[in-house]
Design a protein around this motif. Structure first.
Motif, mmCIF file in Angstrom:
data_model
loop_
_atom_site.group_PDB
_atom_site.id
_atom_site.type_symbol
_atom_site.label_atom_id
_atom_site.label_comp_id
_atom_site.label_asym_id
_atom_site.label_seq_id
_atom_site.Cartn_x
_atom_site.Cartn_y
_atom_site.Cartn_z
ATOM 1 N N GLY A 1 -4.465 -12.223 -2.092
ATOM 2 C CA GLY A 1 -4.239 -10.862 -1.619
ATOM 3 C C GLY A 1 -5.182 -10.472 -0.487
ATOM 4 N N VAL A 2 -6.447 -10.870 -0.611
ATOM 5 C CA VAL A 2 -7.424 -10.570 0.434
ATOM 6 C C VAL A 2 -7.046 -11.272 1.732
ATOM 7 N N GLN A 3 -6.654 -12.529 1.632
ATOM 8 C CA GLN A 3 -6.277 -13.279 2.838
ATOM 9 C C GLN A 3 -5.033 -12.684 3.493
ATOM 10 N N ALA A 4 -4.046 -12.312 2.680
ATOM 11 C CA ALA A 4 -2.831 -11.691 3.229
ATOM 12 C C ALA A 4 -3.164 -10.348 3.886
ATOM 13 N N THR A 5 -4.055 -9.601 3.279
ATOM 14 C CA THR A 5 -4.433 -8.292 3.821
ATOM 15 C C THR A 5 -5.217 -8.446 5.116
ATOM 16 N N ARG A 6 -6.135 -9.398 5.149
ATOM 17 C CA ARG A 6 -6.889 -9.629 6.393
ATOM 18 C C ARG A 6 -5.955 -9.992 7.538
ATOM 19 N N ALA A 7 -4.992 -10.870 7.264
ATOM 20 C CA ALA A 7 -4.044 -11.277 8.300
ATOM 21 C C ALA A 7 -3.189 -10.089 8.735
ATOM 22 N N ALA A 8 -2.759 -9.263 7.773
ATOM 23 C CA ALA A 8 -1.931 -8.103 8.102
ATOM 24 C C ALA A 8 -2.713 -7.076 8.918
ATOM 25 N N LEU A 9 -3.985 -6.868 8.586
ATOM 26 C CA LEU A 9 -4.805 -5.929 9.356
ATOM 27 C C LEU A 9 -5.041 -6.437 10.777
ATOM 28 N N ALA A 10 -5.268 -7.745 10.924
ATOM 29 C CA ALA A 10 -5.444 -8.324 12.258
ATOM 30 C C ALA A 10 -4.158 -8.180 13.070
ATOM 31 N N ARG A 11 -3.014 -8.400 12.418
ATOM 32 C CA ARG A 11 -1.724 -8.249 13.097
ATOM 33 C C ARG A 11 -1.513 -6.792 13.524
ATOM 34 N N GLU A 12 -1.895 -5.833 12.656
ATOM 35 C CA GLU A 12 -1.774 -4.422 13.026
ATOM 36 C C GLU A 12 -2.678 -4.088 14.212
ATOM 37 N N ASP A 13 -3.890 -4.660 14.225
ATOM 38 C CA ASP A 13 -4.786 -4.424 15.359
ATOM 39 C C ASP A 13 -4.163 -4.915 16.667
ATOM 40 N N ARG A 14 -3.468 -6.058 16.598
ATOM 41 C CA ARG A 14 -2.848 -6.614 17.814
ATOM 42 C C ARG A 14 -1.613 -5.834 18.244
ATOM 43 N N THR A 15 -0.768 -5.445 17.281
ATOM 44 C CA THR A 15 0.534 -4.858 17.619
ATOM 45 C C THR A 15 0.558 -3.338 17.553
ATOM 46 N N GLY A 16 -0.350 -2.751 16.775
ATOM 47 C CA GLY A 16 -0.342 -1.304 16.598
ATOM 48 C C GLY A 16 0.675 -0.832 15.574
ATOM 49 N N ARG A 17 1.321 -1.758 14.851
ATOM 50 C CA ARG A 17 2.337 -1.405 13.848
ATOM 51 C C ARG A 17 1.946 -1.946 12.483
ATOM 52 N N ARG A 18 2.201 -1.121 11.457
ATOM 53 C CA ARG A 18 1.925 -1.535 10.081
ATOM 54 C C ARG A 18 3.094 -2.361 9.570
ATOM 55 N N GLY A 19 2.759 -3.522 9.044
ATOM 56 C CA GLY A 19 3.783 -4.392 8.493
ATOM 57 C C GLY A 19 4.113 -4.031 7.053
ATOM 58 N N PRO A 20 5.066 -4.754 6.460
ATOM 59 C CA PRO A 20 5.497 -4.440 5.090
ATOM 60 C C PRO A 20 4.387 -4.589 4.049
ATOM 61 N N TRP A 21 3.475 -5.554 4.222
ATOM 62 C CA TRP A 21 2.391 -5.747 3.252
ATOM 63 C C TRP A 21 1.473 -4.525 3.217
ATOM 64 N N LEU A 22 1.069 -4.040 4.375
ATOM 65 C CA LEU A 22 0.183 -2.871 4.414
ATOM 66 C C LEU A 22 0.896 -1.612 3.939
ATOM 67 N N LYS A 23 2.184 -1.483 4.247
ATOM 68 C CA LYS A 23 2.947 -0.337 3.754
ATOM 69 C C LYS A 23 3.032 -0.356 2.231
ATOM 70 N N ALA A 24 3.200 -1.543 1.664
ATOM 71 C CA ALA A 24 3.234 -1.655 0.193
ATOM 72 C C ALA A 24 1.885 -1.272 -0.408
#
Length: 103
Positions: free
Chosen positions: A70-93
């Motif tokens: 979960g931590v690894q998935a969250t870190r990747a999702a936060l990095a992706r949000e930093d790059r794109t400016g959009r929250r993905g499904p994992w962070l929304k959940a």
């Protein structure tokens, strides 16, 4: 040991009998929250309901190895949000669960 909660904010409560109060999850915010938590614990011991923002218990951390994944998935999702400016499904959940990554 670090005293933290899954939403990274403190919470206050009492035992089932209402005779022992606790405040947990300060995550480095102890100075700012200690007075509020102490007054809230005293009120709770007098039977005053704990306000929602302090009384709602956070979702517990999962056991290993689920926690690591979960931590690894969250870190990747936060990095992706930093790059794109959009929250993905994992962070929304996680936002819907009240985990606290939308600050």
């Amino acid at each position: 040991m670090i005293d933290t909660s899954s939403r990274f904010t403190p919470f206050v409560g009492t035992d089932r009998s209402g005779s022992v109060a606790h405040a947990l999850g300060f995550t480095g915010l102890g100075v700012a929250y200690s007075r509020l938590a102490a007054r809230t614990m005293l009120d709770a011991l007098d039977g005053v309901p704990v306000p929602g923002f302090l009384g709602d218990r956070p979702v517990p951390f999962p056991p290993e190895p689920v926690r690591y994944l979960g931590v690894q998935a969250t870190r990747a999702a936060l990095a992706r949000e930093d790059r794109t400016g959009r929250r993905g499904p994992w962070l929304k959940a996680l936002d819907r669960l009240g985990v606290g990554f939308n600050s």
